[in-house]
Scaffold this active site. Structure first.
Site, short mmCIF file in Angstrom:
data_model
loop_
_atom_site.label_atom_id
_atom_site.label_comp_id
_atom_site.label_asym_id
_atom_site.label_seq_id
_atom_site.Cartn_x
_atom_site.Cartn_y
_atom_site.Cartn_z
N SER A 1 11.63 -0.36 -9.70
CA SER A 1 12.17 0.19 -8.38
C SER A 1 13.34 -0.49 -8.01
O SER A 1 13.98 -1.73 -8.33
CB SER A 1 11.07 -0.37 -7.31
OG SER A 1 11.61 -0.11 -5.77
N TYR B 1 5.23 -5.89 -3.30
CA TYR B 1 5.42 -4.81 -4.11
C TYR B 1 7.11 -5.09 -4.65
O TYR B 1 6.98 -4.94 -6.04
CB TYR B 1 5.78 -3.55 -3.10
CG TYR B 1 6.22 -2.31 -3.82
CD1 TYR B 1 5.50 -1.60 -4.65
CD2 TYR B 1 7.62 -2.02 -3.67
CE1 TYR B 1 6.12 -0.50 -5.20
CE2 TYR B 1 8.02 -0.84 -4.40
CZ TYR B 1 7.34 -0.17 -5.14
OH TYR B 1 7.90 1.00 -5.54
#
Length: 322
Positions: free
Chosen positions: A180, A195
């Site tokens: 990400s 996350y």
């Protein structure tokens, strides 16, 4: 004056040389031998995973589809069969959040048995979870945090460890891990700490494996996308600002497959490359402040939503998180 001009010439020459080297590398990878006839893909039943599965099938790769929902696995398998009749598919029912349980261990054994019989040349670790989202660490549900670690970190590691020995034996293969931009392009992701931390692991894990296995004929890569329409992007408050730079899952998948083998870290989609550029020049304190403000607003909205009485259940549409 002359020294300043000479410096610009040198910088320009270095930049042009870097672009030329990148283009040559791209052409070389495109022309090299195929990795193998089968690909393993986790999280193939929605969003990016669905689109990557269809793109790989379009290119003639047989697929081992790993997911937790038997109906959705059957759906993607049937869709692939209609779109690419010559492509074979196998499914492995595996809830990656149960990895450390007896059920998870049995599913892992089934996956290992499946890949041992096949010429697996590509592994795409796409599955991931975002919950808990928009919360302070002390507010987060512990079990949800454990599930995130199991899926985003532990499952990715163990699935890779299960598939890569066959690649080593054959002397060829590629591993693509979906990371990400939240851990690579921006300085922080407040209220999504877990996350971002798990995705940082993905990038570091990929880089180290890239160095370890490159001489064995195996390319290991982390792809670090920004927002992709219809997947986890809808969870982020700031996503609405970047709709013009948000590709569809199909557009991302086409770029993602083209970029397989192009180094240990890449941003395949051109729109995401633009966002990466602007994230690189914006001051850290400015990005930190904007993201914290946005995520605090989102936290408040979620708290209001959760406190409202449920009058009538409403079925939600759209893609689930990959």
């Amino acid at each position: 004056m002359m020294a300043w001009f000479a410096s610009l010439v040198v910088l320009g020459s270095v930049y042009v040389a870097a672009l030329a080297f990148r283009l040559l590398s791209h052409l070389t990878v495109c022309l090299r031998r195929c990795y193998g006839t089968w690909a393993v893909l986790t999280g193939p039943t929605s969003g990016i995973g669905w689109s990557v599965a269809m793109e790989l099938a379009r290119r003639g790769l047989n697929l081992v589809l790993v997911g937790r929902d038997p109906a959705k696995l059957r759906d993607i398998s049937e869709t692939i069969s209609r779109a690419a009749p010559t492509v074979q598919t196998k499914t492995v029912l595996f809830d990656l959040s149960l990895l450390t349980t007896a059920q998870g261990e049995e599913a892992m054994r089934q996956l290992q048995q499946t890949v041992e019989e096949l010429d697996v040349g590509l592994l795409v670790n796409n599955a991931g979870v975002l919950e808990p989202s928009a919360v302070f660490l002390h507010e987060a549900d512990v079990e949800a945090c454990v599930d995130m670690i199991r899926v985003n970190l532990l499952a990715l590691t163990e699935v890779t460890a299960a598939v890569i020995p066959g690649m080593v034996n054959r002397g060829r293969g590629a591993v693509v891990n979906l990371g990400s931009a939240s851990s690579e392009a921006i300085p922080s992701l407040p209220l999504y700490t877990m996350y971002a931390a798990t995705k940082r692991y993905v990038a570091r894990f990929s880089k180290c494996l890239h160095v370890e296995y490159r001489r064995k004929g195996i390319d290991v890569q982390c792809q670090a996308p920004f927002f992709v329409d219809g997947t986890m992007a809808s969870r982020f408050a700031e996503a609405r600002r970047f709709v013009p730079l948000t590709p569809t899952p199909d557009a991302y998948a086409r770029a993602a497959v083209r970029w397989i083998g192009h180094g240990p870290l890449c941003v395949p989609n051109f729109r995401h490359q633009i966002m990466w550029f602007f994230a690189g020049i914006a001051p850290d304190f400015l990005q930190d402040g904007i993201l914290l403000r946005d995520h605090l607003w989102q936290r408040n909205e979620l708290q209001i939503t959760r406190s409202l009485p449920e009058v009538c259940p409403i079925k939600q549409g759209g893609h689930a998180a990959a």
